[in-house]
Design a protein around this motif. Structure first.
Motif, mmCIF file in Angstrom:
data_model
loop_
_atom_site.group_PDB
_atom_site.id
_atom_site.type_symbol
_atom_site.label_atom_id
_atom_site.label_comp_id
_atom_site.label_asym_id
_atom_site.label_seq_id
_atom_site.Cartn_x
_atom_site.Cartn_y
_atom_site.Cartn_z
ATOM 1 N N HIS A 79 80.816 -31.608 28.276
ATOM 2 C CA HIS A 79 81.860 -32.161 29.154
ATOM 3 C C HIS A 79 81.221 -32.676 30.445
ATOM 4 N N PRO A 80 80.432 -33.742 30.353
ATOM 5 C CA PRO A 80 79.687 -34.210 31.526
ATOM 6 C C PRO A 80 80.569 -34.715 32.669
ATOM 7 N N ASP A 81 81.807 -35.032 32.379
ATOM 8 C CA ASP A 81 82.710 -35.554 33.408
ATOM 9 C C ASP A 81 83.550 -34.467 34.070
ATOM 10 N N ARG A 82 83.294 -33.204 33.735
ATOM 11 C CA ARG A 82 84.091 -32.106 34.280
ATOM 12 C C ARG A 82 83.217 -31.101 35.032
ATOM 13 N N THR A 83 83.818 -30.422 35.995
ATOM 14 C CA THR A 83 83.163 -29.327 36.700
ATOM 15 C C THR A 83 83.295 -28.068 35.856
ATOM 16 N N ILE A 84 82.215 -27.322 35.712
ATOM 17 C CA ILE A 84 82.251 -26.072 34.943
ATOM 18 C C ILE A 84 82.377 -24.918 35.930
ATOM 19 N N GLU A 85 83.439 -24.140 35.787
ATOM 20 C CA GLU A 85 83.691 -22.986 36.648
ATOM 21 C C GLU A 85 83.655 -21.726 35.803
ATOM 22 N N GLN A 86 82.799 -20.796 36.163
ATOM 23 C CA GLN A 86 82.742 -19.517 35.460
ATOM 24 C C GLN A 86 83.402 -18.455 36.335
ATOM 25 N N LEU A 87 84.272 -17.667 35.725
ATOM 26 C CA LEU A 87 84.989 -16.615 36.432
ATOM 27 C C LEU A 87 84.649 -15.256 35.835
ATOM 28 N N ASN A 88 84.484 -14.272 36.699
ATOM 29 C CA ASN A 88 84.298 -12.902 36.240
ATOM 30 C C ASN A 88 85.668 -12.395 35.777
ATOM 31 N N ILE A 89 85.757 -12.044 34.508
ATOM 32 C CA ILE A 89 87.049 -11.606 33.963
ATOM 33 C C ILE A 89 87.043 -10.131 33.569
ATOM 34 N N ASP A 90 86.166 -9.337 34.182
ATOM 35 C CA ASP A 90 86.090 -7.920 33.825
ATOM 36 C C ASP A 90 87.439 -7.226 33.918
ATOM 37 N N ARG A 91 88.179 -7.454 34.974
ATOM 38 C CA ARG A 91 89.483 -6.788 35.125
ATOM 39 C C ARG A 91 90.484 -7.264 34.081
ATOM 40 N N LEU A 92 90.432 -8.535 33.726
ATOM 41 C CA LEU A 92 91.322 -9.029 32.675
ATOM 42 C C LEU A 92 90.986 -8.378 31.345
ATOM 43 N N GLY A 93 89.682 -8.253 31.065
ATOM 44 C CA GLY A 93 89.245 -7.669 29.802
ATOM 45 C C GLY A 93 89.652 -6.221 29.647
ATOM 46 N N THR A 94 89.616 -5.460 30.729
ATOM 47 C CA THR A 94 89.998 -4.051 30.622
ATOM 48 C C THR A 94 91.480 -3.897 30.316
ATOM 49 N N GLY A 95 92.256 -4.896 30.663
ATOM 50 C CA GLY A 95 93.682 -4.881 30.344
ATOM 51 C C GLY A 95 93.998 -5.505 29.002
ATOM 52 N N GLY A 96 92.960 -5.963 28.304
ATOM 53 C CA GLY A 96 93.160 -6.540 26.977
ATOM 54 C C GLY A 96 93.468 -8.025 26.998
ATOM 55 N N GLY A 97 93.268 -8.679 28.128
ATOM 56 C CA GLY A 97 93.587 -10.099 28.217
ATOM 57 C C GLY A 97 92.362 -10.960 28.424
ATOM 58 N N GLY A 98 92.615 -12.201 28.744
ATOM 59 C CA GLY A 98 91.555 -13.166 28.999
ATOM 60 C C GLY A 98 92.114 -14.307 29.818
ATOM 61 N N ILE A 99 91.295 -15.311 30.071
ATOM 62 C CA ILE A 99 91.713 -16.451 30.879
ATOM 63 C C ILE A 99 92.947 -17.117 30.278
ATOM 64 N N HIS A 100 92.943 -17.297 28.978
ATOM 65 C CA HIS A 100 94.079 -17.951 28.310
ATOM 66 C C HIS A 100 95.380 -17.179 28.550
#
Length: 58
Positions: free
Chosen positions: A28-49
């Motif tokens: 995706h050369p035309d987009r900015t790539i943003e990485q987020l720490n999702i540790d807290r989401l993962g412990t609750g069983g979720g994710g970015i989606h």
């Protein structure tokens, strides 16, 4: 993917996180790539989606 960016998880493994970001940037050369720490989401069983879903009006 959203508004000119790609949002992906950051897991704290610098080698794997760097490789993932580089791959997404190549795909995706035309987009900015943003990485987020999702540790807290993962412990609750979720994710970015899970936390970026639309909420219907009651």
């Amino acid at each position: 993917m959203c508004n000119g960016a790609v949002i992906c998880a950051h897991f704290g493994d610098s080698r794997a996180d760097t490789a993932a970001k580089a791959t997404l940037a190549r795909l995706h050369p035309d987009r900015t790539i943003e990485q987020l720490n999702i540790d807290r989401l993962g412990t609750g069983g979720g994710g970015i989606h899970c936390v970026t879903q639309q909420q219907p009006v009651p």
